[in-house]
Design a protein around this motif. Structure first.
Motif, short mmCIF file in Angstrom:
data_model
loop_
_atom_site.label_atom_id
_atom_site.label_comp_id
_atom_site.label_asym_id
_atom_site.label_seq_id
_atom_site.Cartn_x
_atom_site.Cartn_y
_atom_site.Cartn_z
N LEU A 263 19.42 21.46 5.06
CA LEU A 263 19.90 20.20 5.19
C LEU A 263 21.38 19.73 4.92
CD1 LEU A 263 19.30 17.18 6.45
CD2 LEU A 263 18.84 16.71 4.98
N PHE A 264 21.84 20.89 3.77
CA PHE A 264 22.67 20.04 2.98
C PHE A 264 23.86 21.29 4.45
CE2 PHE A 264 21.66 18.66 -0.27
CZ PHE A 264 22.50 17.81 -1.03
N GLN A 265 23.82 21.88 4.57
CA GLN A 265 24.88 23.30 5.41
C GLN A 265 24.28 22.76 6.87
OE1 GLN A 265 26.00 26.23 5.29
NE2 GLN A 265 24.89 26.63 2.52
N ALA A 266 23.53 22.21 7.38
CA ALA A 266 24.03 21.73 8.82
C ALA A 266 24.68 20.30 8.82
CB ALA A 266 22.98 20.92 8.71
N ILE A 267 24.67 19.37 7.56
CA ILE A 267 26.02 18.75 6.93
C ILE A 267 27.05 19.20 6.76
CG2 ILE A 267 26.44 16.67 5.61
CD1 ILE A 267 23.36 16.61 4.45
N TRP A 268 27.85 20.58 6.28
CA TRP A 268 28.54 20.81 5.83
C TRP A 268 29.80 21.37 7.39
CZ3 TRP A 268 25.75 24.07 1.88
CH2 TRP A 268 26.38 23.39 0.49
N SER A 269 28.40 22.32 8.17
CA SER A 269 28.82 22.23 9.65
C SER A 269 28.66 21.48 10.51
CB SER A 269 28.57 23.37 9.87
OG SER A 269 26.58 23.08 10.06
N SER A 270 28.34 19.78 10.04
CA SER A 270 28.75 19.20 11.46
C SER A 270 28.06 19.36 12.59
CB SER A 270 30.64 18.84 12.05
OG SER A 270 30.06 17.48 12.73
N ASP A 271 26.59 19.85 12.01
CA ASP A 271 26.10 20.14 13.09
C ASP A 271 24.24 19.53 12.85
OD1 ASP A 271 23.54 21.54 14.19
OD2 ASP A 271 24.55 23.79 13.81
N THR A 272 24.66 18.43 14.11
CA THR A 272 23.56 17.14 14.00
C THR A 272 22.20 17.67 14.09
OG1 THR A 272 25.25 15.75 14.80
CG2 THR A 272 22.93 14.84 14.93
N GLY A 273 22.49 19.09 15.74
CA GLY A 273 20.60 19.78 16.06
C GLY A 273 19.90 20.01 14.64
N ALA A 274 20.93 21.19 13.87
CA ALA A 274 20.03 21.48 12.48
C ALA A 274 19.93 20.35 11.81
CB ALA A 274 21.70 22.36 12.32
N ALA A 275 20.36 20.03 11.72
CA ALA A 275 20.32 18.85 10.86
C ALA A 275 19.10 18.27 11.03
CB ALA A 275 21.14 17.65 10.54
N LYS A 276 18.48 17.57 12.46
CA LYS A 276 17.34 17.00 12.58
C LYS A 276 15.86 17.87 12.89
CE LYS A 276 17.90 14.38 17.37
NZ LYS A 276 18.52 14.32 17.73
N ALA A 277 16.55 19.44 12.98
CA ALA A 277 15.96 20.45 13.26
C ALA A 277 15.25 20.93 11.64
CB ALA A 277 16.15 21.78 13.16
N ALA A 278 15.76 20.81 10.74
CA ALA A 278 15.61 20.85 9.30
C ALA A 278 14.76 19.71 8.60
CB ALA A 278 16.87 20.57 8.16
#
Length: 144
Positions: free
Chosen positions: A13-28
């Motif tokens: 989740l934090f990696q998704a935030i840092w990389s601005s990856d909304t899809g990865a945040a949603k998946a996490a």
């Protein structure tokens, strides 16, 4: 879900935030990442999304159950999400936080520090007039 799995999801989740990856945040979050689980230094995901101006990810976290006024305690990441977003002039993120119930008058440091509006005027990254106007419209009582 065991502690190890939760920690792994939190890192994702934090990696998704840092990389601005909304899809990865949603998946996490779908996989079970806790929206309020702090990282190893005490930073909350919502604070990290807010200070970085990631309004879409902030929305995901809020919808998943992150409380809008929870203070972060991470090294260099202390304070409320609203103060963090206001300090950097992230107007879209401020709008998101307010729409999900963030208190525009809540002072950092458990009520003894600065309110969000103060960060828009004399923070290290201000002034942010549009963000200040948004907070004022939301019912700011005092600038001090």
């Amino acid at each position: 879900m065991n502690h190890r799995q939760q920690k792994k999801l939190s890192r994702r989740l934090f990696q998704a935030i840092w990389s601005s990856d909304t899809g990865a945040a949603k998946a996490a979050l779908r996989a079970g990442a806790a929206p309020e689980r702090r990282n190893d230094v005490g930073t909350t995901p919502l604070y990290e999304a807010s200070v970085s101006g990631r309004a879409e990810i902030a929305t995901l976290l809020l919808v998943a159950g992150a409380a809008p006024d929870t203070e972060s305690a991470g090294l260099g990441a202390e304070g409320t999400p609203l103060c963090a977003a206001a300090c950097w002039g992230h107007t879209a993120t401020v709008r998101t936080l307010l729409a999900h119930g963030a208190n525009p008058n809540l002072r950092e440091e458990h009520g003894t520090g600065r309110p969000p509006i103060a960060w828009t005027h004399d923070g290290p990254h201000g002034p942010h007039h549009e963000t200040a106007a948004l907070l004022t419209a939301a019912g700011v009582i005092t600038a001090g």
